[in-house]
Write a protein that holds these residues in place. Sequence first.
Motif, PDB file in Angstrom:
ATOM      1  N   ASP A   1    -112.312 -44.861   2.714  1.00 51.55           N
ATOM      2  CA  ASP A   1    -112.697 -44.469   4.060  1.00 51.55           C
ATOM      3  C   ASP A   1    -114.158 -44.888   4.267  1.00 51.55           C
ATOM      4  O   ASP A   1    -115.026 -44.491   3.501  1.00 51.55           O
ATOM      5  CB  ASP A   1    -112.542 -42.944   4.180  1.00 51.55           C
ATOM      6  N   ILE A   2    -114.384 -45.722   5.281  1.00 52.94           N
ATOM      7  CA  ILE A   2    -115.756 -46.189   5.543  1.00 52.94           C
ATOM      8  C   ILE A   2    -116.592 -45.017   6.055  1.00 52.94           C
ATOM      9  O   ILE A   2    -116.111 -44.183   6.819  1.00 52.94           O
ATOM     10  CB  ILE A   2    -115.739 -47.337   6.582  1.00 52.94           C
ATOM     11  N   ASP A   3    -117.830 -44.964   5.618  1.00 54.33           N
ATOM     12  CA  ASP A   3    -118.725 -43.890   6.027  1.00 54.33           C
ATOM     13  C   ASP A   3    -119.208 -44.118   7.457  1.00 54.33           C
ATOM     14  O   ASP A   3    -119.670 -45.218   7.787  1.00 54.33           O
ATOM     15  CB  ASP A   3    -119.930 -43.827   5.080  1.00 54.33           C
ATOM     16  N   ALA A   4    -119.124 -43.070   8.275  1.00 55.04           N
ATOM     17  CA  ALA A   4    -119.619 -43.093   9.662  1.00 55.04           C
ATOM     18  C   ALA A   4    -119.322 -44.440  10.323  1.00 55.04           C
ATOM     19  O   ALA A   4    -120.226 -45.117  10.840  1.00 55.04           O
ATOM     20  CB  ALA A   4    -121.124 -42.810   9.671  1.00 55.04           C
TER      21      ALA A   4
ATOM     22  N   ASP B   1    -110.687 -47.635   9.677  1.00 54.40           N
ATOM     23  CA  ASP B   1    -111.644 -47.574   8.565  1.00 54.40           C
ATOM     24  C   ASP B   1    -111.075 -46.864   7.344  1.00 54.40           C
ATOM     25  O   ASP B   1    -111.829 -46.451   6.473  1.00 54.40           O
ATOM     26  CB  ASP B   1    -112.925 -46.867   9.010  1.00 54.40           C
TER      27      ASP B   1
ATOM     28  N   LYS C   1    -118.649 -37.475   0.303  1.00 49.14           N
ATOM     29  CA  LYS C   1    -119.086 -38.442   1.298  1.00 49.14           C
ATOM     30  C   LYS C   1    -120.547 -38.248   1.631  1.00 49.14           C
ATOM     31  O   LYS C   1    -120.981 -37.098   1.634  1.00 49.14           O
ATOM     32  CB  LYS C   1    -118.244 -38.257   2.566  1.00 49.14           C
TER      33      LYS C   1
HETATM   34 MG    MG Z   1    -114.652 -42.923   7.921  1.00 45.50          MG
END
Ligand code: MG
Length: 358
Positions: free
Chosen positions: A8-11, A102, A152
């Motif tokens: 999961d991509i951060d922000a 994402d 995260k």
């Molecule tokens: Mg994300």
Amino acid sequence: MKKFIHLDIDAFYASVEQLDRPELRGKPVIVGGTGNRGVVATCSYEARAFGVRSAMAVAIARRKCPQGIFVAPRFDRYRQKSQEIAAIYTAYSDRYEPIALDEAYLDVSHYDNAVPIAREIKERIKQETGLTCSIGLSYNMSLAKIASDLKKPDAFVIIRPHEALDVLRPLKVGSLHGIGRKSQEMLAARDIHTIEDFWSLDEEEAVRLFGKMGHALYHRARGIDHREIKMDRPVKSISRETTLVFDVYERDQLIPIARELLTEAGEDVKSENVVPQTLTVKIKYSDFTLRTKQRKVESEQQWPDVLDELLDEFDFSHGVRLIGVGFSNFLTPEEAAAERYEQLSLFSSRSVDWQREG
Ligand code: MG
Ligand code: TTP
């Protein structure tokens, strides 16, 4: 043991904005409807420190974070970045399931050690797309997702089988995929806040509260989840590999290992309900050179013999450090039956004619 990655991509939207506009880096960036009536799609971790969150009214976000930099979303750009990310992780497994632009699950059971693979994916996403992601690695999908959420941003978390219950115990029930805000409130009214609290419900009660989903939740809370990656495209290959503890120079030492890999990959083939037409053996030598050999296979009964024949074609004198066994060129069972029928009728067409005449 199965192995799954959740990434999961951060922000995500905010990170893409910071990537494209370096002046935004390190700043509280809030992506959303820019009018005061819009809502926040997401915001950078700098903005989260002020209490800004996804789905919050922009007006409230402005109040919480007056120095926030509000930007309008650019969906085409996010889709582009999403494709770059997918191009990386899909190179590591045929079994992947994108959940959002994402976010994706990846089945990495075919790697005997998935840890360096997961690290490499994380590193390549950073190097090649400029974005950081959080990765969770575990033995089922539910725990892989919980793992990626645990620390995260920029996280890399492994949950091993013997650790699962201790990791789950203190988490909020909402960490379980399937328990949303409404359910959380309903459970809070029963004084159930953590997963440990949730353990006090037996399966029947869970089903009474959540309907059919109750079964899954009851088990996920205990680290059990038998879901498989949902494929919206056919698998292209199914394989298993293992890195050997010592370099092996003898064919006879490799045979039992190769047979074991064949059995495991064969089980995956059966659970996928496909009929492979090609069997491949892959060998990595101690100098890291890689060789593969493959042959056609018609029926499952042939697999062990063909495996032996393939092994005969390799030279083991350089020392083998890794061996893999894989299937590809899949037919559906119906296609395979039709193929067998065609071949059969090539040889027996005369007798068929004769029977008809008779
Ligand atoms: Mg994300
Ligand atoms: P998420 O992965 O939930 O959030 P995120 O990537 O912004 O932050 P993180 O993963 O670090 O917690 O969602 C991915 C993108 O989806 C997000 O960047 C923006 C969009 N989104 C919305 O538009 N509305 C929402 O309510 C949420 C949660 C996300």
